[in-house]
Design a protein around this motif. Structure first.
Motif, PDB file in Angstrom:
ATOM      1  N   MET A   1       0.814  -1.204   0.062  1.00  0.00           N
ATOM      2  CA  MET A   1       0.032   0.005   0.029  1.00  0.00           C
ATOM      3  C   MET A   1       0.880   1.277   0.089  1.00  0.00           C
ATOM      4  O   MET A   1       1.952   1.274   0.526  1.00  0.00           O
ATOM      5  N   SER A   2       0.444   2.237  -0.837  1.00  0.00           N
ATOM      6  CA  SER A   2       1.298   3.598  -0.839  1.00  0.00           C
ATOM      7  C   SER A   2       0.765   4.306   0.422  1.00  0.00           C
ATOM      8  O   SER A   2      -0.355   3.925   0.842  1.00  0.00           O
ATOM      9  N   SER A   3       1.648   5.459   0.582  1.00  0.00           N
ATOM     10  CA  SER A   3       1.159   6.346   1.841  1.00  0.00           C
ATOM     11  C   SER A   3      -0.314   6.879   1.608  1.00  0.00           C
ATOM     12  O   SER A   3      -1.027   7.003   2.641  1.00  0.00           O
ATOM     13  N   PRO A   4      -0.516   7.454   0.476  1.00  0.00           N
ATOM     14  CA  PRO A   4      -1.827   8.118   0.323  1.00  0.00           C
ATOM     15  C   PRO A   4      -3.028   6.917   0.484  1.00  0.00           C
ATOM     16  O   PRO A   4      -4.056   7.245   0.858  1.00  0.00           O
ATOM     17  N   ALA A   5      -2.735   5.519  -0.058  1.00  0.00           N
ATOM     18  CA  ALA A   5      -3.839   4.557   0.148  1.00  0.00           C
ATOM     19  C   ALA A   5      -3.831   4.312   1.450  1.00  0.00           C
ATOM     20  O   ALA A   5      -5.140   3.856   1.877  1.00  0.00           O
ATOM     21  N   VAL A   6      -2.843   4.474   2.395  1.00  0.00           N
ATOM     22  CA  VAL A   6      -2.869   3.942   3.966  1.00  0.00           C
ATOM     23  C   VAL A   6      -3.703   5.181   4.667  1.00  0.00           C
ATOM     24  O   VAL A   6      -4.584   5.002   5.224  1.00  0.00           O
ATOM     25  N   VAL A   7      -3.567   6.447   4.233  1.00  0.00           N
ATOM     26  CA  VAL A   7      -4.089   7.532   4.815  1.00  0.00           C
ATOM     27  C   VAL A   7      -5.548   7.370   4.363  1.00  0.00           C
ATOM     28  O   VAL A   7      -6.463   7.751   5.324  1.00  0.00           O
ATOM     29  N   ALA A   8      -5.873   7.155   3.122  1.00  0.00           N
ATOM     30  CA  ALA A   8      -7.406   7.153   2.711  1.00  0.00           C
ATOM     31  C   ALA A   8      -8.086   6.133   3.489  1.00  0.00           C
ATOM     32  O   ALA A   8      -9.168   6.267   4.155  1.00  0.00           O
ATOM     33  N   ALA A   9      -7.360   4.747   3.700  1.00  0.00           N
ATOM     34  CA  ALA A   9      -8.046   3.993   4.609  1.00  0.00           C
ATOM     35  C   ALA A   9      -8.344   4.249   5.966  1.00  0.00           C
ATOM     36  O   ALA A   9      -9.328   4.076   6.706  1.00  0.00           O
ATOM     37  N   LEU A  10      -7.439   4.907   6.457  1.00  0.00           N
ATOM     38  CA  LEU A  10      -7.310   5.327   8.101  1.00  0.00           C
ATOM     39  C   LEU A  10      -8.546   6.457   8.171  1.00  0.00           C
ATOM     40  O   LEU A  10      -9.250   6.309   9.107  1.00  0.00           O
ATOM     41  N   ARG A  11      -8.614   7.128   7.248  1.00  0.00           N
ATOM     42  CA  ARG A  11      -9.272   8.268   7.236  1.00  0.00           C
ATOM     43  C   ARG A  11     -10.913   7.723   7.213  1.00  0.00           C
ATOM     44  O   ARG A  11     -11.911   8.377   7.708  1.00  0.00           O
ATOM     45  N   ALA A  12     -11.017   6.616   6.060  1.00  0.00           N
ATOM     46  CA  ALA A  12     -12.457   6.270   5.928  1.00  0.00           C
ATOM     47  C   ALA A  12     -12.944   5.532   7.047  1.00  0.00           C
ATOM     48  O   ALA A  12     -14.092   5.601   7.549  1.00  0.00           O
TER      49      ALA A  12
END
Length: 265
Positions: A1-12
């Motif tokens: 997972m890329s950093s943006p993908a991790v951030v998106a998953a956590l934010r969701a």
């Protein structure tokens, strides 16, 4: 997972500090598969500290196992007050020889005792908790200070030789009233031991038991320190004074922390 993908998953998943948490998870994961698993666990509601296996506390990495109470940042204020008292030479060495005697009751992960020992240098450190999982965790965290951790109810497992010798008695007692435990965030309510949260009908049941015996264990001039809520201050202070200790209250508005100090005359 890329950093943006991790951030998106956590934010969701509702993580308020998604960017900061993503950075920690990315730095901790050794493989992409491990990262995905960690993100999934965090997104499911597991506390970040349980996912990482550690919590930051006064500059230390404190090991925190699943189910063990996570040390709160506001509790750093309690340790800071203990450090200040020790720095004043006010009772912490009374009757102890060259090393202050420190006891960490309801120690959980052992964060408070470990942090105090790291700040003071050589101490005689003892810690105790009734939760076996917490005891196992605390033993790892106080090892660097040469401390000893005991399993049992409050003072019961402590060596009798400590009576009248303790300079600093830290007691991070549970102080949430029983009927309010269900109102806590799920991270605490679901993933931390209830015994570390539930303080009884008014939140002060455990505290009363701690204060009742504190004078027997403290050295002359020694200090008991514990955290409480703003609404419990009057009752907590009364418990300290009924135990024959001199009470004072210190607060940190920024951390929303209230600490009561009881000193044996």
């Amino acid at each position: 997972m890329s950093s943006p993908a991790v951030v998106a998953a956590l934010r969701a998943a509702g993580c308020v500090f998604a960017e900061d948490e993503a950075e920690l998870l990315l730095s901790a994961a050794r493989t992409p598969a491990e990262l995905s698993a960690m993100v999934e666990r965090r997104a499911s509601g597991l506390p970040l500290e349980h996912v990482l296996g550690w919590a930051g506390f006064r500059g230390l990495r404190i090991a925190v196992d699943p189910g063990v109470f996570v040390p709160r940042r506001r509790t750093e204020f309690l340790v800071e007050r203990a450090i200040a008292l020790a720095g004043d030479g006010d009772g912490t060495g009374a009757g102890t020889g060259p090393r202050p005697v420190v006891v960490d009751l309801c120690c959980g992960s052992g964060a408070l005792g470990a942090a105090l020992a790291a700040a003071l240098g050589p101490v005689e450190l003892h810690a105790a908790d009734i939760d076996p999982a917490a005891v196992r965790c605390a033993r790892r965290n106080v090892a660097a200070a040469g401390g000893t951790v005991y399993e049992g109810d409050l003072y019961d497992p402590l060596p009798a030789a400590l009576r009248g010798r303790v300079g600093i008695l830290l007691a991070n007692v549970p102080y949430v009233p029983t009927e309010e435990v269900g109102l806590l965030p799920a991270e605490a309510r679901v993933h931390e031991a209830r015994v570390a949260l539930d303080g009884g009908r008014d939140g002060l049941d455990v505290l009363r038991r701690v204060t009742a015996e504190a004078a027997e264990w403290l050295a002359p001039g020694g200090h008991l320190l514990f955290e409480t809520s703003e609404g419990q201050v009057a009752a907590a202070r009364g418990a300290v004074e009924r135990a024959g200790l001199v009470a004072r209250v210190v607060e940190d508005e920024e951390l929303y922390a209230t600490v009561v100090v009881g000193t044996r005359p």
